[in-house]
Design a protein around this motif. Sequence first.
Motif, PDB file in Angstrom:
ATOM      1  N   GLY A   1      37.842  38.006  21.660  1.00 49.48           N
ATOM      2  CA  GLY A   1      39.024  37.202  21.352  1.00 49.48           C
ATOM      3  C   GLY A   1      40.089  37.288  22.414  1.00 49.48           C
ATOM      4  N   GLN A   2      40.124  38.378  23.164  1.00 56.05           N
ATOM      5  CA  GLN A   2      41.083  38.517  24.256  1.00 56.05           C
ATOM      6  C   GLN A   2      40.509  37.832  25.480  1.00 56.05           C
ATOM      7  OE1 GLN A   2      41.438  42.856  24.088  1.00 56.05           O
ATOM      8  NE2 GLN A   2      43.517  42.600  23.313  1.00 56.05           N
ATOM      9  N   ARG A   3      41.149  36.751  25.894  1.00 50.53           N
ATOM     10  CA  ARG A   3      40.575  35.914  26.933  1.00 50.53           C
ATOM     11  C   ARG A   3      41.668  35.146  27.659  1.00 50.53           C
ATOM     12  NH1 ARG A   3      40.729  33.816  22.001  1.00 50.53           N
ATOM     13  NH2 ARG A   3      40.884  31.560  21.659  1.00 50.53           N
ATOM     14  N   ILE A   4      41.326  34.574  28.780  1.00 47.90           N
ATOM     15  CA  ILE A   4      42.232  33.699  29.525  1.00 47.90           C
ATOM     16  C   ILE A   4      41.620  32.311  29.532  1.00 47.90           C
ATOM     17  CG2 ILE A   4      43.257  33.205  31.767  1.00 47.90           C
ATOM     18  CD1 ILE A   4      43.436  36.162  32.274  1.00 47.90           C
ATOM     19  N   ILE A   5      42.386  31.331  29.037  1.00 53.06           N
ATOM     20  CA  ILE A   5      41.896  29.961  28.921  1.00 53.06           C
ATOM     21  C   ILE A   5      42.553  29.105  29.997  1.00 53.06           C
ATOM     22  CG2 ILE A   5      41.619  27.970  27.398  1.00 53.06           C
ATOM     23  CD1 ILE A   5      42.058  29.781  25.039  1.00 53.06           C
ATOM     24  N   PRO A   6      41.775  28.323  30.740  1.00 53.34           N
ATOM     25  CA  PRO A   6      42.381  27.417  31.717  1.00 53.34           C
ATOM     26  C   PRO A   6      43.044  26.228  31.029  1.00 53.34           C
ATOM     27  CG  PRO A   6      40.009  27.102  31.673  1.00 53.34           C
ATOM     28  CD  PRO A   6      40.293  28.277  30.776  1.00 53.34           C
ATOM     29  N   LEU A   7      44.096  25.715  31.631  1.00 50.21           N
ATOM     30  CA  LEU A   7      44.795  24.537  31.124  1.00 50.21           C
ATOM     31  C   LEU A   7      44.410  23.319  31.952  1.00 50.21           C
ATOM     32  CD1 LEU A   7      48.388  26.016  30.702  1.00 50.21           C
ATOM     33  CD2 LEU A   7      46.788  25.458  28.866  1.00 50.21           C
ATOM     34  N   VAL A   8      44.075  22.228  31.261  1.00 46.86           N
ATOM     35  CA  VAL A   8      43.855  20.967  31.974  1.00 46.86           C
ATOM     36  C   VAL A   8      45.217  20.405  32.358  1.00 46.86           C
ATOM     37  CG1 VAL A   8      41.712  20.536  30.738  1.00 46.86           C
ATOM     38  CG2 VAL A   8      43.854  19.606  29.846  1.00 46.86           C
ATOM     39  N   PRO A   9      45.285  19.499  33.337  1.00 45.70           N
ATOM     40  CA  PRO A   9      46.577  18.967  33.776  1.00 45.70           C
ATOM     41  C   PRO A   9      47.425  18.403  32.647  1.00 45.70           C
ATOM     42  CG  PRO A   9      44.875  18.364  35.334  1.00 45.70           C
ATOM     43  CD  PRO A   9      44.169  19.018  34.183  1.00 45.70           C
ATOM     44  N   TRP A  10      46.806  17.718  31.684  1.00 49.00           N
ATOM     45  CA  TRP A  10      47.564  17.133  30.577  1.00 49.00           C
ATOM     46  C   TRP A  10      48.288  18.224  29.789  1.00 49.00           C
ATOM     47  CZ3 TRP A  10      48.540  17.323  25.507  1.00 49.00           C
ATOM     48  CH2 TRP A  10      49.144  16.210  24.912  1.00 49.00           C
ATOM     49  N   MET A  11      47.572  19.316  29.473  1.00 48.34           N
ATOM     50  CA  MET A  11      48.167  20.381  28.683  1.00 48.34           C
ATOM     51  C   MET A  11      49.240  21.119  29.471  1.00 48.34           C
ATOM     52  SD  MET A  11      48.108  21.557  25.647  1.00 48.34           S
ATOM     53  CE  MET A  11      48.363  22.977  24.586  1.00 48.34           C
ATOM     54  N   THR A  12      49.016  21.267  30.772  1.00 47.87           N
ATOM     55  CA  THR A  12      50.032  21.900  31.612  1.00 47.87           C
ATOM     56  C   THR A  12      51.325  21.093  31.575  1.00 47.87           C
ATOM     57  OG1 THR A  12      48.329  22.821  33.075  1.00 47.87           O
ATOM     58  CG2 THR A  12      50.576  22.677  33.948  1.00 47.87           C
ATOM     59  N   ALA A  13      51.197  19.766  31.687  1.00 47.63           N
ATOM     60  CA  ALA A  13      52.373  18.899  31.653  1.00 47.63           C
ATOM     61  C   ALA A  13      53.044  18.924  30.283  1.00 47.63           C
ATOM     62  CB  ALA A  13      51.970  17.470  32.020  1.00 47.63           C
ATOM     63  N   ALA A  14      52.226  18.950  29.234  1.00 42.29           N
ATOM     64  CA  ALA A  14      52.767  18.973  27.877  1.00 42.29           C
ATOM     65  C   ALA A  14      53.574  20.243  27.632  1.00 42.29           C
ATOM     66  CB  ALA A  14      51.632  18.854  26.863  1.00 42.29           C
ATOM     67  N   LEU A  15      53.043  21.370  28.053  1.00 43.22           N
ATOM     68  CA  LEU A  15      53.749  22.634  27.858  1.00 43.22           C
ATOM     69  C   LEU A  15      55.005  22.715  28.723  1.00 43.22           C
ATOM     70  CD1 LEU A  15      50.747  25.133  27.599  1.00 43.22           C
ATOM     71  CD2 LEU A  15      52.366  24.528  25.792  1.00 43.22           C
ATOM     72  N   ALA A  16      54.934  22.161  29.943  1.00 43.43           N
ATOM     73  CA  ALA A  16      56.116  22.165  30.813  1.00 43.43           C
ATOM     74  C   ALA A  16      57.240  21.350  30.184  1.00 43.43           C
ATOM     75  CB  ALA A  16      55.750  21.621  32.184  1.00 43.43           C
ATOM     76  N   ALA A  17      56.877  20.197  29.597  1.00 45.82           N
ATOM     77  CA  ALA A  17      57.887  19.366  28.938  1.00 45.82           C
ATOM     78  C   ALA A  17      58.441  20.044  27.688  1.00 45.82           C
ATOM     79  CB  ALA A  17      57.276  18.004  28.581  1.00 45.82           C
ATOM     80  N   TRP A  18      57.561  20.705  26.912  1.00 43.49           N
ATOM     81  CA  TRP A  18      57.988  21.373  25.684  1.00 43.49           C
ATOM     82  C   TRP A  18      58.883  22.571  25.985  1.00 43.49           C
ATOM     83  CZ3 TRP A  18      59.339  21.322  21.010  1.00 43.49           C
ATOM     84  CH2 TRP A  18      59.285  22.441  20.182  1.00 43.49           C
ATOM     85  N   ARG A  19      58.609  23.258  27.078  1.00 49.66           N
ATOM     86  CA  ARG A  19      59.419  24.429  27.408  1.00 49.66           C
ATOM     87  C   ARG A  19      60.876  24.063  27.652  1.00 49.66           C
ATOM     88  NH1 ARG A  19      57.600  28.190  32.383  1.00 49.66           N
ATOM     89  NH2 ARG A  19      58.096  26.254  33.490  1.00 49.66           N
ATOM     90  N   GLU A  20      61.103  22.852  28.106  1.00 52.23           N
ATOM     91  CA  GLU A  20      62.470  22.409  28.386  1.00 52.23           C
ATOM     92  C   GLU A  20      63.260  22.141  27.114  1.00 52.23           C
ATOM     93  OE1 GLU A  20      63.820  22.353  31.412  1.00 52.23           O
ATOM     94  OE2 GLU A  20      61.914  23.215  32.091  1.00 52.23           O
ATOM     95  N   ILE A  21      62.582  21.870  26.027  1.00 57.87           N
ATOM     96  CA  ILE A  21      63.292  21.443  24.816  1.00 57.87           C
ATOM     97  C   ILE A  21      62.983  22.298  23.594  1.00 57.87           C
ATOM     98  CG2 ILE A  21      63.387  19.040  25.595  1.00 57.87           C
ATOM     99  CD1 ILE A  21      61.021  18.460  23.736  1.00 57.87           C
ATOM    100  N   CYS A  22      62.096  23.284  23.717  1.00 51.47           N
ATOM    101  CA  CYS A  22      61.710  24.069  22.547  1.00 51.47           C
ATOM    102  C   CYS A  22      62.873  24.947  22.082  1.00 51.47           C
ATOM    103  CB  CYS A  22      60.493  24.932  22.860  1.00 51.47           C
ATOM    104  SG  CYS A  22      60.814  26.300  23.974  1.00 51.47           S
ATOM    105  N   PRO A  23      62.910  25.300  20.798  1.00 53.81           N
ATOM    106  CA  PRO A  23      63.991  26.147  20.288  1.00 53.81           C
ATOM    107  C   PRO A  23      64.021  27.499  20.992  1.00 53.81           C
ATOM    108  CG  PRO A  23      62.731  25.172  18.483  1.00 53.81           C
ATOM    109  CD  PRO A  23      61.962  24.899  19.730  1.00 53.81           C
ATOM    110  N   PRO A  24      65.183  28.000  21.360  1.00 55.42           N
ATOM    111  CA  PRO A  24      65.254  29.331  21.971  1.00 55.42           C
ATOM    112  C   PRO A  24      64.745  30.389  20.987  1.00 55.42           C
ATOM    113  CG  PRO A  24      67.325  28.137  22.231  1.00 55.42           C
ATOM    114  CD  PRO A  24      66.501  27.354  21.251  1.00 55.42           C
ATOM    115  N   SER A  25      63.946  31.295  21.490  1.00 53.69           N
ATOM    116  CA  SER A  25      63.368  32.343  20.648  1.00 53.69           C
ATOM    117  C   SER A  25      63.644  33.704  21.272  1.00 53.69           C
ATOM    118  CB  SER A  25      61.855  32.146  20.487  1.00 53.69           C
ATOM    119  OG  SER A  25      61.259  33.251  19.843  1.00 53.69           O
ATOM    120  N   LYS A  26      64.174  34.603  20.477  1.00 52.78           N
ATOM    121  CA  LYS A  26      64.465  35.957  20.933  1.00 52.78           C
ATOM    122  C   LYS A  26      63.215  36.642  21.461  1.00 52.78           C
ATOM    123  CE  LYS A  26      66.199  40.381  19.120  1.00 52.78           C
ATOM    124  NZ  LYS A  26      66.766  41.061  17.918  1.00 52.78           N
ATOM    125  N   TRP A  27      62.068  36.243  20.929  1.00 51.13           N
ATOM    126  CA  TRP A  27      60.810  36.881  21.313  1.00 51.13           C
ATOM    127  C   TRP A  27      59.992  36.003  22.254  1.00 51.13           C
ATOM    128  CZ3 TRP A  27      62.680  36.141  16.388  1.00 51.13           C
ATOM    129  CH2 TRP A  27      63.303  37.259  15.824  1.00 51.13           C
TER     130      TRP A  27
END
Length: 429
Positions: free
Chosen positions: A278-304
């Motif tokens: 279960g402990q593994r490193i998963i590669p991101l396709v370009p679409w998912m990389t872009a999606a996460l980059a966009a979400w990081r800009e607007i996601c709720p701030p989290s202490k953790w």
Amino acid sequence: MAERKRRQYGTGGVSWDPSKKRWVGTIEAGVTAKGTRRKIKVSGRTEAEAKTRLKERQRKIAAEGLPVEGASARVTVQKWAGEWITRRPAEVRHTSAATDTSQVRKWVIPTIGHRRLDQLTPADVRSVTAAIIGSGLSTSTAQRAQVVLTKMLRDAILEGYDVPQRVLLVPAPAKAVNDRDAISIVDAHAMLAAAATHPDGSRWVAAFLQGMRQGECLGLTWDLVDLDNGTIDISWQLDALPYKVKRDRSSGFQIKPGLPHRHLVDRWHLVPPKTANGQRIIPLVPWMTAALAAWREICPPSKWNLVWPNPDGTPRSEVTDREAWWALQDQAQVARIDDTVGRRYELHEARHTTATLLLEAGVDPKVVEAILGHSTIVTSRGYQHVSQVLARKALDDVAARLGLVPTQELTATTTGDHPAELRFVRSSL
């Protein structure tokens, strides 16, 4: 006068006990914890019966060793079960301990709790199955209950209790046919289209495209997302550990000894996936990389530093997450719920979808196992290191089938009272 010799350890003799009005056979069994002579006794109405039982007990001791001191032959299933379930949190993860405890309290104790361990029969084991099936539950539930019962009885034997070996040999009921399967590609497209209208739509793409488990998604932190190299490190998952004393926050938590953990808030902890796979490193396709980059800009701030938290930044519970998953299906109109037809997809079925798409794309099962971190989803050939290049290509193929091609654009916009809205421009399917 010659000194009377003591009988040697493991030997025994038979004598009449006038107080009990029975013949009693005694086996010398060393000394007790207090330093006194320890004896194991059997009895019979006749001298011959007592001798027969004595020989049977001697053969049992020769084969299995002496019972642990204090292990009474009159212990009932209920008494041993009560002791056994208190040990489970120190032996297994709390989810497994909770499941085992539920099975024992709901089915084993009410059905055969009154029975003595040394008098159990195969019929007793089958009666637990009959009680479960009779209540309208599936044979899968009965199978799980028998697995737990067998484990409990094996542990009783290890502790020195007498449990007839034949009760451990009762065949378990067959597992019921499960209708959970991969989500159809048509429904997957519809759900991804619905997800595109939500700022955190990448949460559901992670389920379909990356095959991530619920706890892995909810426990993912931004420091384990490498957008530059296009990878996600699956080293932790979110889990709500129970308090040692129910509803007493000062009592500490039930944590399996040696289990790495990071406390977040209340019962929420980050713990490793259950298996090394279960402990593994998963590669991101370009679409998912872009999606996460966009979400990081607007996601709720989290202490953790959580990637997909609640709006206030706190850990997102599995209940809240599941309700959002059901709402997504209703929005996509892929599940019809009424009295006769239809059901909603379980969240875990998204992982089956990932596995199915990977296999249909001709990806080697070893690569599928490496991506999903679960060797039982496909026929296992043994876990081996898989090249990130192969894994990335495999996920690129799945992304294309889901209509998530690299030419898509993702933008974060701010409008009116809705400060953050993620827009997905998807190519035609």
